[in-house]
Design an enzyme around this catalytic site. Structure first.
Site, mmCIF file in Angstrom:
data_model
loop_
_atom_site.group_PDB
_atom_site.id
_atom_site.type_symbol
_atom_site.label_atom_id
_atom_site.label_comp_id
_atom_site.label_asym_id
_atom_site.label_seq_id
_atom_site.Cartn_x
_atom_site.Cartn_y
_atom_site.Cartn_z
ATOM 1 N N HIS A 119 0.825 -1.217 0.000
ATOM 2 C CA HIS A 119 0.000 0.000 0.000
ATOM 3 C C HIS A 119 0.860 1.269 0.000
ATOM 4 C CE1 HIS A 119 -3.961 -2.037 1.530
ATOM 5 N NE2 HIS A 119 -3.594 -2.431 0.337
ATOM 6 N N SER A 189 -7.756 -6.994 9.319
ATOM 7 C CA SER A 189 -9.173 -7.374 9.336
ATOM 8 C C SER A 189 -9.519 -8.213 8.113
ATOM 9 C CB SER A 189 -10.047 -6.121 9.388
ATOM 10 O OG SER A 189 -9.769 -5.298 8.271
HETATM 11 P P1 OAD Z 1 -7.899 -2.698 9.976
HETATM 12 O O1 OAD Z 1 -7.967 -1.481 10.820
HETATM 13 O O2 OAD Z 1 -8.998 -2.968 9.021
HETATM 14 O O3 OAD Z 1 -7.800 -3.999 10.909
HETATM 15 C C1 OAD Z 1 -6.925 -4.049 11.995
HETATM 16 C C2 OAD Z 1 -6.980 -5.464 12.561
HETATM 17 O O4 OAD Z 1 -6.009 -5.534 13.586
HETATM 18 C C3 OAD Z 1 -8.319 -5.853 13.166
HETATM 19 O O5 OAD Z 1 -8.707 -7.130 12.670
HETATM 20 C C4 OAD Z 1 -8.036 -5.913 14.670
HETATM 21 O O6 OAD Z 1 -8.769 -6.937 15.320
HETATM 22 C C5 OAD Z 1 -6.570 -6.237 14.677
HETATM 23 N N1 OAD Z 1 -5.824 -5.778 15.876
HETATM 24 C C6 OAD Z 1 -6.096 -4.729 16.701
HETATM 25 N N2 OAD Z 1 -5.154 -4.628 17.656
HETATM 26 C C7 OAD Z 1 -4.270 -5.632 17.435
HETATM 27 C C8 OAD Z 1 -3.073 -6.059 18.075
HETATM 28 N N3 OAD Z 1 -2.570 -5.424 19.153
HETATM 29 N N4 OAD Z 1 -2.436 -7.140 17.568
HETATM 30 C C9 OAD Z 1 -2.907 -7.784 16.480
HETATM 31 N N5 OAD Z 1 -4.026 -7.434 15.838
HETATM 32 C C10 OAD Z 1 -4.699 -6.370 16.306
HETATM 33 O O7 OAD Z 1 -6.471 -2.666 9.244
HETATM 34 P P2 OAD Z 1 -5.995 -3.407 7.922
HETATM 35 O O8 OAD Z 1 -6.526 -4.792 7.841
HETATM 36 O O9 OAD Z 1 -4.542 -3.188 7.812
HETATM 37 O O10 OAD Z 1 -6.068 0.916 3.242
HETATM 38 O O11 OAD Z 1 -6.726 -2.533 6.822
HETATM 39 C C11 OAD Z 1 -6.477 -2.794 5.469
HETATM 40 C C12 OAD Z 1 -6.517 -1.511 4.690
HETATM 41 O O12 OAD Z 1 -7.758 -0.837 4.921
HETATM 42 C C13 OAD Z 1 -5.476 -0.474 5.102
HETATM 43 O O13 OAD Z 1 -4.239 -0.692 4.490
HETATM 44 C C14 OAD Z 1 -6.100 0.818 4.678
HETATM 45 C C15 OAD Z 1 -7.495 0.565 5.196
HETATM 46 O O14 OAD Z 1 -8.506 1.288 4.634
HETATM 47 C C16 OAD Z 1 -6.168 2.123 2.634
HETATM 48 O O15 OAD Z 1 -6.169 3.177 3.238
HETATM 49 C C17 OAD Z 1 -6.271 2.041 1.146
#
Ligand code: OAD
Length: 240
Positions: A119, A189
């Site tokens: 990204h 997520s």
């Molecule tokens: P998300 O914010 O969608 O998800 C974060 C995940 O981390 C969730 O499933 C939480 O349960 C988990 N989580 C929270 N605290 C944690 C911890 N201490 N240890 C492990 N896991 C934990 O973030 P991404 O999946 O990265 O894109 O989101 C994907 C994309 O959506 C991002 O790159 C961004 C966003 O919109 C763009 O901006 C294009």
């Protein structure tokens, strides 16, 4: 240590080809806000008004104010033990790739080198006019910033909704998914494509898939092991 953890540690230890996919959760313990979840960035702001090419065309100043705020926030954050464990395991594996959706640069700051930032990076800027790209870590005095060479608008070097992933890291990720023996999916997520499909790609060809996340996700069902907790606590045990 649970039996599941003992088994997963064995898969990681014995494999020669290891892939890791990370998301915002891996940086949560460093103080970087995630996107989804109760305190997530997308709870307060509409992604379509901040993270799309259309939003940038309509109001580049507003988009930049949000990115500058995030850059300032991330600047005060340091890698956590999860980042450190990933940097350490890299040295032990002949074939390794850390595929990250994170733009915060914390994996690189922790010492990881074989990283595919699919990204992009919040520390890079690209001219929307001439395409020139560079690293820029300091704040911009005026927003939106302009290109010194051509006067065009500079944009954050990140991928927005509706855009293609940068070719080099996304090709490297796909190649690794077609050969890794083990894939660890941590802190994502798993709802944003294409990374949301990576676990299924690896699983289809028989790789072991391990999830680290406090919550269930759409990929949990296909995982061979799931560890419900914080990556800063679980990754050092899993990879140690
Ligand atoms: P998300 O914010 O969608 O998800 C974060 C995940 O981390 C969730 O499933 C939480 O349960 C988990 N989580 C929270 N605290 C944690 C911890 N201490 N240890 C492990 N896991 C934990 O973030 P991404 O999946 O990265 O894109 O989101 C994907 C994309 O959506 C991002 O790159 C961004 C966003 O919109 C763009 O901006 C294009």
């Amino acid at each position: 240590m649970t039996r599941e953890m003992e088994a997963a540690r064995g898969w990681v230890r014995d494999c020669t080809s290891l892939c890791v996919l990370t998301g915002a959760g891996v940086s949560a313990e460093s103080g970087v806000p995630t996107f989804r979840g109760p305190e997530g960035l997308w709870r307060q702001r509409d992604p379509m008004s901040l993270a799309t090419p259309e939003a940038f065309a309509e109001d580049p100043k507003e988009v930049w104010e949000w990115y500058q705020w995030r850059r300032q926030r991330i600047r005060g954050c340091a890698p956590n033990p999860g980042h450190a464990a990933l940097a350490a395991v890299e040295a032990a594996k002949p074939d390794f790739l850390l595929v990250t959706q994170n733009v915060d640069g914390l994996h690189l700051a922790a010492g990881s080198r074989r990283v595919a930032e699919i990204h992009g990076s919040i520390w890079r800027v690209r001219c929307a006019g001439c395409g020139a790209e560079r690293e820029e870590r300091s704040d911009f005095a005026e927003l939106p910033p302009r290109c010194a060479a051509c006067g065009g608008l500079l944009r954050p070097g990140v991928v927005w909704f509706g855009e293609m992933l940068p070719r080099e890291p996304s090709d490297a990720a796909m190649e690794m998914l077609t050969r890794c023996e083990v894939l660890i999916v941590a802190g994502t997520s798993a709802v944003v494509a294409p990374a949301s499909g990576y676990a299924a790609v690896a699983k289809r060809r028989g790789a072991r898939v391990i999830e680290v996340n406090p919550d269930e996700t759409p990929v949990s069902g296909i995982c061979d092991a799931t560890f419900r907790g914080r990556s800063g606590e679980i990754l050092p045990v899993l990879l140690g």
